[in-house]
Structure formats: structure tokens, C-alpha cells
Design an enzyme around this catalytic site. Structure first.
Site, PDB file in Angstrom:
ATOM      1  CE  LYS A  51     110.241  78.742  49.362  1.00 44.77           C
ATOM      2  NZ  LYS A  51     108.811  78.402  49.452  1.00 44.77           N
ATOM      3  N   GLY A 179      98.873  86.269  51.555  1.00 47.63           N
ATOM      4  CA  GLY A 179      99.244  85.036  52.257  1.00 47.63           C
ATOM      5  C   GLY A 179     100.673  84.652  51.899  1.00 47.63           C
ATOM      6  CB  VAL A 180     102.442  81.398  52.170  1.00 45.14           C
ATOM      7  CG1 VAL A 180     103.886  80.981  52.261  1.00 45.14           C
ATOM      8  CG2 VAL A 180     101.741  81.107  53.467  1.00 45.14           C
ATOM      9  CB  ILE A 181     101.359  82.178  47.092  1.00 42.37           C
ATOM     10  CG1 ILE A 181     101.430  80.662  47.296  1.00 42.37           C
ATOM     11  CG2 ILE A 181     101.605  82.554  45.625  1.00 42.37           C
ATOM     12  CD1 ILE A 181     100.496  79.848  46.420  1.00 42.37           C
ATOM     13  CD  GLU A 200      94.981  89.065  53.360  1.00 41.10           C
ATOM     14  OE1 GLU A 200      95.658  88.324  52.635  1.00 41.10           O
ATOM     15  OE2 GLU A 200      93.847  88.748  53.802  1.00 41.10           O
ATOM     16  CB  ALA A 261      98.434  84.619  45.782  1.00 43.61           C
ATOM     17  CB  VAL A 262      92.563  84.197  46.871  1.00 41.47           C
ATOM     18  CG1 VAL A 262      92.774  85.637  46.459  1.00 41.47           C
ATOM     19  CG2 VAL A 262      92.031  83.377  45.691  1.00 41.47           C
ATOM     20  NE  ARG A 264      98.150  74.507  46.103  1.00 42.61           N
ATOM     21  CZ  ARG A 264      98.660  74.507  44.870  1.00 42.61           C
ATOM     22  NH1 ARG A 264      99.147  75.624  44.374  1.00 42.61           N
ATOM     23  NH2 ARG A 264      98.684  73.418  44.147  1.00 42.61           N
ATOM     24  CG  HIS A 434     129.156  82.215  70.992  1.00 41.84           C
ATOM     25  ND1 HIS A 434     128.107  83.125  70.923  1.00 41.84           N
ATOM     26  CD2 HIS A 434     130.305  82.928  70.876  1.00 41.84           C
ATOM     27  CE1 HIS A 434     128.614  84.330  70.793  1.00 41.84           C
ATOM     28  NE2 HIS A 434     129.947  84.247  70.762  1.00 41.84           N
TER      29      HIS A 434
HETATM   30  P1  NAD Z   1      96.924  81.538  51.776  1.00 40.00           P
HETATM   31  O1  NAD Z   1      95.760  80.868  52.345  1.00 40.00           O
HETATM   32  O2  NAD Z   1      98.244  81.449  52.480  1.00 40.00           O
HETATM   33  O3  NAD Z   1      96.647  83.102  51.587  1.00 40.00           O
HETATM   34  C1  NAD Z   1      95.603  83.591  50.807  1.00 40.00           C
HETATM   35  C2  NAD Z   1      95.335  84.994  51.261  1.00 40.00           C
HETATM   36  O4  NAD Z   1      94.436  85.595  50.357  1.00 40.00           O
HETATM   37  C3  NAD Z   1      94.699  85.055  52.634  1.00 40.00           C
HETATM   38  O5  NAD Z   1      95.443  85.931  53.406  1.00 40.00           O
HETATM   39  C4  NAD Z   1      93.296  85.574  52.345  1.00 40.00           C
HETATM   40  O6  NAD Z   1      92.781  86.361  53.385  1.00 40.00           O
HETATM   41  C5  NAD Z   1      93.531  86.380  51.094  1.00 40.00           C
HETATM   42  N1  NAD Z   1      92.363  86.565  50.228  1.00 40.00           N
HETATM   43  C6  NAD Z   1      91.435  85.649  49.865  1.00 40.00           C
HETATM   44  N2  NAD Z   1      90.546  86.190  49.000  1.00 40.00           N
HETATM   45  C7  NAD Z   1      90.938  87.473  48.790  1.00 40.00           C
HETATM   46  C8  NAD Z   1      90.449  88.545  47.998  1.00 40.00           C
HETATM   47  N3  NAD Z   1      89.378  88.388  47.206  1.00 40.00           N
HETATM   48  N4  NAD Z   1      91.087  89.729  48.056  1.00 40.00           N
HETATM   49  C9  NAD Z   1      92.192  89.882  48.832  1.00 40.00           C
HETATM   50  N5  NAD Z   1      92.702  88.912  49.606  1.00 40.00           N
HETATM   51  C10 NAD Z   1      92.085  87.708  49.573  1.00 40.00           C
HETATM   52  O7  NAD Z   1      97.020  81.012  50.280  1.00 40.00           O
HETATM   53  P2  NAD Z   1      98.164  81.162  49.203  1.00 40.00           P
HETATM   54  O8  NAD Z   1      99.148  82.201  49.598  1.00 40.00           O
HETATM   55  O9  NAD Z   1      97.456  81.260  47.913  1.00 40.00           O
HETATM   56  O10 NAD Z   1      98.858  79.755  49.326  1.00 40.00           O
HETATM   57  C11 NAD Z   1      98.109  78.571  49.028  1.00 40.00           C
HETATM   58  C12 NAD Z   1      98.544  77.421  49.896  1.00 40.00           C
HETATM   59  O11 NAD Z   1      99.867  77.036  49.571  1.00 40.00           O
HETATM   60  C13 NAD Z   1      98.479  77.741  51.349  1.00 40.00           C
HETATM   61  O12 NAD Z   1      97.869  76.672  52.022  1.00 40.00           O
HETATM   62  C14 NAD Z   1      99.913  77.862  51.746  1.00 40.00           C
HETATM   63  O13 NAD Z   1     100.139  77.453  53.085  1.00 40.00           O
HETATM   64  C15 NAD Z   1     100.632  76.967  50.759  1.00 40.00           C
HETATM   65  N6  NAD Z   1     101.958  77.498  50.518  1.00 40.00           N
HETATM   66  C16 NAD Z   1     102.903  77.325  51.469  1.00 40.00           C
HETATM   67  C17 NAD Z   1     104.147  77.872  51.310  1.00 40.00           C
HETATM   68  C18 NAD Z   1     105.161  77.688  52.382  1.00 40.00           C
HETATM   69  O14 NAD Z   1     104.995  76.832  53.233  1.00 40.00           O
HETATM   70  N7  NAD Z   1     106.209  78.488  52.440  1.00 40.00           N
HETATM   71  C19 NAD Z   1     104.450  78.621  50.194  1.00 40.00           C
HETATM   72  C20 NAD Z   1     103.453  78.795  49.236  1.00 40.00           C
HETATM   73  C21 NAD Z   1     102.212  78.228  49.420  1.00 40.00           C
END
Ligand code: NAD
Length: 455
Positions: A51, A179-181, A200, A261-262, A264, A434
């Protein structure tokens, strides 16, 4: 052997609130973590540093469009080292806050890596005496999953840990995982001038997010300069002259760095070479409704057990467990854990998506409002986005999906309405100030019932 009522292993957003709560209720409590890591993934390698970087990125984004506010920003520049230093300072300050809180609450702190042995014996690196307790809670969290198929040279093939501590902005970055990261860090590097490609494998970014919203967001991120490929796999990945060679969709491409970022996985380091046997389920420590593991007197919460891997879920687990121990008849319910993505625009959702409602065969009404019709969003220069609310036929809110400014704050209205079963008529009596962004939530609710919920 030193004995406590409770020992908490892990000082993240699950562990430290539990230790504080139990110490304040008069228990003899110890918490073990490396002093440099109090606050866990969230504070040190997750939520907070990301953040901080996103705030700098968003600041730069606004500087770039200063003219639209009638402002001139002259020569726009940034100093990445200072961006990093600001992040470090925030993390340190918050970590010191946790230390003070633990000390003030009378929690005994042990700084070092802990191992749990059979019969509830704990050994800490650098500490001679063994520890034990009536209750031990594993709040050991998670670490980035970097499957063995990916190259392990972390100077090129980053996990979020290396990306957050990058000493310079790479020329190009391949992000594996939308994903999120992937999105949050992808946006940071993109804003600072790196050419970012996110791949993705699923048909949409942010699997779990309402599909229509995920689709609608693609052009938004693409317009910002991110290349996003969905439904595609990275078929090959290897080092090449200090860079990375990737095969995507049959084509060879080269990137300066790769961010993996696949997801955790649970951090099992606490039981390595200890002879401890604990039951697991899909890699997570198995617990029952009382957070009890298969070992008597040993409990687990947070990322280490089932449910979303989120800081606020870990804290919720901690508070649920403390409530159970105080005699309250409560069990965890993860159906209303809000998800938040802190990109700009932010994305947030809670409850059911349209797909989930359809597959459950539930009939629903949809409410919608656009931030482009919201005065506060317009004046802030953040008018992109919408709020979707999904109701059952009786006016119960089943799902809220928001993308747009402050989505992560506005989502609380949806969570509250769903959690406490507030019906639309009662809700419509609530006065929203408002001009605020939250008025858009109220408008979404009203639109679901043709604007006819007043009176
Ligand atoms: P994630 O589970 O959010 O996303 C991983 C993504 O990688 C998924 O969309 C998946 O389909 C994809 N994926 C997996 N293998 C793949 C491949 N070989 N090729 C292409 N895509 C592939 O995991 P993340 O983004 O690594 O985050 C890890 C954890 O940390 C999550 O549980 C997340 O919720 C948490 N996190 C939360 C926040 C937040 O709340 N803002 C921020 C960062 C991380």
C-alpha cells in the site's frame, strides 16, 4: 522449562491481537517471532509495504494528470530509493507500535525462530530454556508459493518479497498470475515506467471476482498501460544473459525480471525436523470449529488454516477464538469476508457473485450505480467505476461488488447490510452525508428496487 497459560507462535495480524486480548484478560501469555518480523506478512512483506508503494504510484499518476485539475506540475520525476525509504519508515513505525502494544499488555516476547516438538515443547533459536503452555496457537502464516517448475534464481525470478524490495525499476516485468499481488505490484511497476505483462491462466483476472466486473476492468488496466493476457499460460521460463526468456502462447519473449504471483502456501517451517505430526488438509493445518488441531492443546488460525489468506480474516479468527475461550457460543463464518484489491481504481467485493447466485439457483435483483454520476467522485477526478448490489426477492443483500474510488471503505456498508440483515426499507432511512462516495452505495441499493424503496 518455562510454562505459560498461552504461547502464540507468530506475531502477525492473527497472533498479536490474540496475545494482547488474552493477556488483557489476565492470562500469562508469551508470543514468539523474530523482532524484525513482528506484524507478519501483512506488515513486513504484504499489505502495508504494497500500500505504501501504491500510494507513491497513485501520487505519480495524479501528477501526470495535474493539468486536468488546472494545475502545473513542471518536470515530473521520482526517486525510487526515497519511495522505498518511505515504505520502510512506515513499516518500522507500525512494527514499533505492535511492540509497544504487546509490552503494555504484559505479553512476554521472545525474539527468535520457534520450533514445536511433540508434547507441546517449544524451542527457540538462541534461547536456552524450553517453553510450554496449556494452550499453544500456531499463527505461522504463509509464504509465497514458487512451484519448482519456475526457476529459483531470485535475482531474476522474483516472488512478492523481492518485488517489494526491488532496488530499481526493471525495464520490463513479466507477472505470472493475475491475482491480487499480480495486479497491485504490476500497477506499481507500470506507473514507474516499467513495461509490465501479466499472464493469468484462468479466463479472467482475479478469479473469485464477479466475472462481468473482471471483464469490465480489463480495458481499464490496459488503458493504464498494463498488458494483460488471460486464459494463457507461461509455457517456459528460463534465465537468458541476466534476463528471463519466456514462452507465452507459443511465442518467445524476453523480460528483465519475472514476478511469480501464483498464490501462497502454509509456512510449515515451525515443524521442520521436529518429529511433529499434525493433520493437514490440502496443505492447510486441519482444525475443527474450535480451531483445535489434531494435537491436544494446540490450535491454529489465520493463513495456516482453511479460508481466505487475508490479514483481516486472521484477526477475525483470533477474535473468534478468544470469544470461544471466554465462553461465547460463536463459530467462524467466512461467507462475508470482504476482498479488497488496492489498485486504482480499487476493487472490492463481499458475499455472493452473480455466478454464485446463478449456480445456487437463487433469483436475484441487481442494483447499480455509476461513480460518473457521483459528485464526490467527479470532483476527485476518479469517476470511473460502479457499485453492483445483488438482492434476494425479500430485499436481503446477498452480494456487493465495487470498483472505483475507496471501494475498500465503501464495501463496509455492504458487509454491514448483509451481516445484520438490514432490509432495503430500513436502509433507505439512513442518512448519507453529501457529497460522499458512499452515496453511490445508497443509489445502487435504491436502483435495485426501481428507486422505490423510500416510504
Ligand atoms: P492469488 O490466489 O490472488 O492469485 C494467483 C493467480 O495466479 C490466480 O489468479 C491463478 O489463477 C494464477 N495462476 C496460478 N498459477 C498460474 C500459472 N502457472 N500461470 C498463470 N497464472 C497462474 O494469489 P497472489 O496474488 O499470489 O496472492 C497470494 C495471497 O495473498 C492471496 O491469498 C491473496 O488474497 C493475498 N493477498 C491479498 C492482498 C489484498 O488483500 N489486497 C494483497 C496481496 C496478497
Amino acid at each position: 522449562m518455562q510454562k505459560f497459560d498461552l504461547i502464540v507462535i507468530g506475531g502477525g495480524p492473527g497472533g498479536y491481537p490474540l496475545a494482547v486480548k488474552m493477556a488483557r484478560s489476565g492470562k500469562k501469555v508469551a508470543i514468539i517471532d523474530k523482532s524484525s518480523e513482528l506484524g507478519g506478512t501483512c506488515l513486513n512483506w504484504g499489505c502495508i509495504p504494497t500500500k505504501a508503494l501504491l500510494a507513491s504510484a497513485k501520487g505519480l499518476h495524479f501528477l501526470k494528470k495535474a493539468e486536468t485539475f488546472g494545475l502545473g506540475a513542471g518536470q515530473i520525476s521520482f526517486d525510487w530509493q526515497k519511495v522505498q525509504q518511505r515504505k520502510e519508515k512506515i513499516v518500522l513505525q507500525l512494527r514499533q507500535g505492535i511492540e509497544k502494544l504487546l509490552d503494555k499488555s504484559g505479553v512476554t516476547r521472545f525474539d527468535g525462530f520457534a520450533r514445536l516438538f511433540p508434547d507441546k515443547k517449544i524451542r527457540i533459536e538462541g534461547v536456552e530454556e524450553e517453553l510450554t503452555a496449556d494452550k499453544i496457537v500456531l499463527c505461522v502464516g504463509s509464504v509465497p508459493a514458487a512451484p519448482a517448475v519456475f526457476p529459483q534464481d531470485r535475482s531474476i525470478f522474483w516472488t512478492s518479497d523481492q518485488a517489494l524490495n526491488a532496488t530499481e525499476i526493471p525495464e520490463s516485468l513479466l507477472v505470472v498470475g493475475g491475482g491480487v499481488i499480480g495486479l497491485e505490484l504490476g500497477q506499481v511497476f507500470n506507473e514507474f515506467g516499467c513495461k509490465v505483462t501479466i499472464v493469468e491462466m484462468m479466463p479472467q483476472i482475479l478469479p473469485g471476482l464477479d466475472t462481468a466486473t473482471a471483464k469490465r476492468l480489463l480495458p481499464v488496466f490496459k488503458k493504464a498501460g498494463l498488458e494483460i493476457l488471460t486464459g494463457k499460460k507461461v509455457e517456459g521460463l528460463e534465465p537468458l544473459n541476466g534476463n528471463a526468456k519466456a514462452i507465452i502462447d507459443g511465442k518467445e519473449r524476453e523480460f528483465s525480471k519475472v514476478l511469480i504471483a501464483v498464490g501462497r502456501r502454509v509456512n510449515h517451517a515451525f515443524m521442520q525436523d521436529t518429529g511433529l505430526e499434525i493433520e493437514t488438509e490440502n496443505g492447510f493445518i486441519k482444525v475443527d470449529e474450535t480451531y483445535s488441531t489434531s494435537l491436544p492443546g494446540v490450535y491454529a488460525i489465520g493463513d495456516a488454516i482453511k479460508g481466505p489468506m487475508l490479514a483481516h480474516k486472521a484477526t477475525y479468527d483470533a477474535m473468534t477464538l478468544a470469544a470461544q475461550w471466554s465462553g461465547q457460543q460463536v463459530v467462524a463464518d467466512y461467507s462475508l469476508v470482504p476482498s479488497c484489491v488496492y489498485t486504482y481504481p480499487e476493487i472490492s467485493w463481499v458475499g455472493k457473485s452473480e455466478e454464485a447466485l446463478k449456480s445456487d439457483g437463487i433469483e436475484y435483483k441487481t442494483g447499480r450505480s455509476l461513480f460518473s454520476a457521483n459528485g464526490k467522485a467527479m470532483t476527485a477526478g476518479e469517476a470511473d467505476g460502479q457499485i453492483k448490489t445483488l438482492f434476494d426477492q425479500n430485499g436481503k443483500l446477498l452480494g456487493t461488488i465495487i470498483w472505483g474510488p475507496e471501494a475498500s471503505n465503501i464495501i463496509n456498508e455492504g458487509t454491514m447490510m448483509s451481516q445484520f440483515g438490514v432490509d432495503v426499507h430500513s436502509f433507505s432511512r439512513m442518512i448519507h452525508p453529501h457529497p460522499t462516495l458512499s452515496e453511490a452505495f445508497m443509489e445502487s441499493v435504491e436502483s435495485a428496487f426501481g428507486g422505490g424503496v423510500h416510504g
